[in-house]
Motif scaffolding. Structure first.
Motif, PDB file in Angstrom:
ATOM      1  N   GLU A 153     -16.435  21.527  20.468  1.00 17.49           N
ATOM      2  CA  GLU A 153     -17.770  20.991  20.688  1.00 17.49           C
ATOM      3  C   GLU A 153     -18.885  22.030  20.535  1.00 17.49           C
ATOM      4  O   GLU A 153     -19.937  21.744  19.972  1.00 17.49           O
ATOM      5  CB  GLU A 153     -17.833  20.349  22.081  1.00 17.49           C
ATOM      6  CG  GLU A 153     -19.072  19.531  22.293  1.00 17.49           C
ATOM      7  CD  GLU A 153     -18.999  18.717  23.568  1.00 17.49           C
ATOM      8  OE1 GLU A 153     -20.021  18.643  24.258  1.00 17.49           O
ATOM      9  OE2 GLU A 153     -17.926  18.157  23.858  1.00 17.49           O
ATOM     10  N   VAL A 154     -18.670  23.227  21.030  1.00 15.25           N
ATOM     11  CA  VAL A 154     -19.719  24.246  21.002  1.00 15.25           C
ATOM     12  C   VAL A 154     -19.419  25.260  19.898  1.00 15.25           C
ATOM     13  O   VAL A 154     -18.390  25.939  19.946  1.00 15.25           O
ATOM     14  CB  VAL A 154     -19.834  24.966  22.368  1.00 15.25           C
ATOM     15  CG1 VAL A 154     -20.911  26.049  22.313  1.00 15.25           C
ATOM     16  CG2 VAL A 154     -20.121  23.961  23.471  1.00 15.25           C
ATOM     17  N   ARG A 155     -20.310  25.328  18.899  1.00 14.78           N
ATOM     18  CA  ARG A 155     -20.149  26.312  17.815  1.00 14.78           C
ATOM     19  C   ARG A 155     -20.125  27.705  18.397  1.00 14.78           C
ATOM     20  O   ARG A 155     -20.920  28.041  19.266  1.00 14.78           O
ATOM     21  CB  ARG A 155     -21.300  26.221  16.811  1.00 14.78           C
ATOM     22  CG  ARG A 155     -21.161  25.121  15.819  1.00 14.78           C
ATOM     23  CD  ARG A 155     -20.131  25.499  14.779  1.00 14.78           C
ATOM     24  NE  ARG A 155     -20.181  24.500  13.718  1.00 14.78           N
ATOM     25  CZ  ARG A 155     -19.279  24.398  12.788  1.00 14.78           C
ATOM     26  NH1 ARG A 155     -18.263  25.214  12.743  1.00 14.78           N
ATOM     27  NH2 ARG A 155     -19.385  23.483  11.868  1.00 14.78           N
ATOM     28  N   GLY A 156     -19.163  28.500  17.931  1.00 13.06           N
ATOM     29  CA  GLY A 156     -19.021  29.860  18.430  1.00 13.06           C
ATOM     30  C   GLY A 156     -18.092  29.963  19.626  1.00 13.06           C
ATOM     31  O   GLY A 156     -17.728  31.050  20.036  1.00 13.06           O
ATOM     32  N   LYS A 157     -17.714  28.804  20.191  1.00  8.99           N
ATOM     33  CA  LYS A 157     -16.785  28.796  21.329  1.00  8.99           C
ATOM     34  C   LYS A 157     -15.562  27.947  21.002  1.00  8.99           C
ATOM     35  O   LYS A 157     -15.027  27.248  21.859  1.00  8.99           O
ATOM     36  CB  LYS A 157     -17.482  28.277  22.581  1.00  8.99           C
ATOM     37  CG  LYS A 157     -18.594  29.197  23.036  1.00  8.99           C
ATOM     38  CD  LYS A 157     -19.068  28.894  24.422  1.00  8.99           C
ATOM     39  CE  LYS A 157     -20.179  29.870  24.732  1.00  8.99           C
ATOM     40  NZ  LYS A 157     -20.319  30.184  26.109  1.00  8.99           N
ATOM     41  N   GLU A 158     -15.125  28.028  19.746  1.00  9.62           N
ATOM     42  CA  GLU A 158     -13.921  27.319  19.324  1.00  9.62           C
ATOM     43  C   GLU A 158     -12.702  27.960  19.997  1.00  9.62           C
ATOM     44  O   GLU A 158     -12.807  29.054  20.549  1.00  9.62           O
ATOM     45  CB  GLU A 158     -13.776  27.378  17.794  1.00  9.62           C
ATOM     46  CG  GLU A 158     -14.842  26.610  17.028  1.00  9.62           C
ATOM     47  CD  GLU A 158     -16.109  27.430  16.788  1.00  9.62           C
ATOM     48  OE1 GLU A 158     -16.128  28.635  17.095  1.00  9.62           O
ATOM     49  OE2 GLU A 158     -17.090  26.854  16.306  1.00  9.62           O
ATOM     50  N   PRO A 159     -11.547  27.314  19.932  1.00 14.42           N
ATOM     51  CA  PRO A 159     -10.338  27.902  20.526  1.00 14.42           C
ATOM     52  C   PRO A 159     -10.089  29.321  19.999  1.00 14.42           C
ATOM     53  O   PRO A 159     -10.438  29.655  18.863  1.00 14.42           O
ATOM     54  CB  PRO A 159      -9.230  26.943  20.071  1.00 14.42           C
ATOM     55  CG  PRO A 159      -9.934  25.641  19.868  1.00 14.42           C
ATOM     56  CD  PRO A 159     -11.289  26.003  19.333  1.00 14.42           C
ATOM     57  N   LYS A 160      -9.483  30.149  20.834  1.00 17.83           N
ATOM     58  CA  LYS A 160      -9.280  31.562  20.510  1.00 17.83           C
ATOM     59  C   LYS A 160      -8.161  31.801  19.495  1.00 17.83           C
ATOM     60  O   LYS A 160      -8.108  32.856  18.881  1.00 17.83           O
ATOM     61  CB  LYS A 160      -8.959  32.355  21.781  1.00 17.83           C
ATOM     62  CG  LYS A 160     -10.066  32.293  22.806  1.00 17.83           C
ATOM     63  CD  LYS A 160     -11.296  33.039  22.335  1.00 17.83           C
ATOM     64  CE  LYS A 160     -12.381  33.010  23.387  1.00 17.83           C
ATOM     65  NZ  LYS A 160     -13.698  32.855  22.843  1.00 17.83           N
ATOM     66  N   ASP A 161      -7.259  30.858  19.338  1.00 16.62           N
ATOM     67  CA  ASP A 161      -6.095  31.051  18.463  1.00 16.62           C
ATOM     68  C   ASP A 161      -6.424  30.702  17.008  1.00 16.62           C
ATOM     69  O   ASP A 161      -5.781  29.888  16.381  1.00 16.62           O
ATOM     70  CB  ASP A 161      -4.897  30.254  18.962  1.00 16.62           C
ATOM     71  CG  ASP A 161      -5.271  28.863  19.432  1.00 16.62           C
ATOM     72  OD1 ASP A 161      -6.395  28.406  19.130  1.00 16.62           O
ATOM     73  OD2 ASP A 161      -4.451  28.229  20.100  1.00 16.62           O
ATOM     74  N   GLU A 162      -7.415  31.386  16.475  1.00 14.80           N
ATOM     75  CA  GLU A 162      -7.902  31.111  15.121  1.00 14.80           C
ATOM     76  C   GLU A 162      -7.286  32.075  14.117  1.00 14.80           C
ATOM     77  O   GLU A 162      -7.123  33.255  14.373  1.00 14.80           O
ATOM     78  CB  GLU A 162      -9.421  31.240  15.076  1.00 14.80           C
ATOM     79  CG  GLU A 162     -10.000  31.014  13.689  1.00 14.80           C
ATOM     80  CD  GLU A 162     -11.507  31.128  13.649  1.00 14.80           C
ATOM     81  OE1 GLU A 162     -12.078  30.945  12.566  1.00 14.80           O
ATOM     82  OE2 GLU A 162     -12.135  31.398  14.695  1.00 14.80           O
ATOM     83  N   VAL A 163      -6.960  31.513  12.960  1.00 11.84           N
ATOM     84  CA  VAL A 163      -6.534  32.301  11.812  1.00 11.84           C
ATOM     85  C   VAL A 163      -7.488  31.946  10.683  1.00 11.84           C
ATOM     86  O   VAL A 163      -7.734  30.764  10.421  1.00 11.84           O
ATOM     87  CB  VAL A 163      -5.082  31.947  11.390  1.00 11.84           C
ATOM     88  CG1 VAL A 163      -4.669  32.747  10.174  1.00 11.84           C
ATOM     89  CG2 VAL A 163      -4.118  32.150  12.537  1.00 11.84           C
TER      90      VAL A 163
END
Length: 126
Positions: free
Chosen positions: A34-44
């Motif tokens: 929902e909040v840009r820049g606060k997506e889940p931490k497990d990003e690739v």
């Protein structure tokens, strides 16, 4: 409705940045985006092309996720993007297996109507 197959000249075409979020045991909640820049931490972050198949993406996810490398692992793919009202929606687009072949694995991002800026959420079941 079948979309035309898109072939990209990968030598001449600049790749796009695909933001992939993996989670073991299920998909993230659409609220997690929902909040840009606060997506889940497990990003690739993957640089790829619109003609990339779900099999190619599976192999890339396997490089960074030990769970996805398990022989019985199933990967479920979903696009996350804003709808016409600006609220995020999650649309399942296919499933692959770590080692076995599945019907969805040859689907490309373009065939699945991927748009630049969409997120790819990958649930890993093993």
């Amino acid at each position: 409705m079948n979309r035309p197959t898109i072939t990209v000249d990968r030598e001449k075409t600049c790749p796009l940045l695909l933001r992939v979020f993996t989670k073991h045991g299920g998909h993230h909640s659409v609220d997690d985006f929902e909040v840009r820049g606060k997506e889940p931490k497990d990003e690739v972050q993957i640089y790829t092309w619109r003609d990339a198949t779900l099999r190619e993406l599976t192999d890339l996810v396997k490089e960074v996720s030990p769970t996805a490398r398990k022989r019985d692992a199933i990967l479920s793919f979903a696009f996350v993007y804003p709808d016409r009202r600006g609220r995020n929606v999650m649309r399942p687009v296919g499933k692959t297996a770590s080692f076995a072949r599945r019907p969805d694995e040859n689907k490309t991002l373009a065939e699945l109507s991927f748009q630049t800026g969409d997120f790819l959420d990958v649930a890993i079941y093993a």
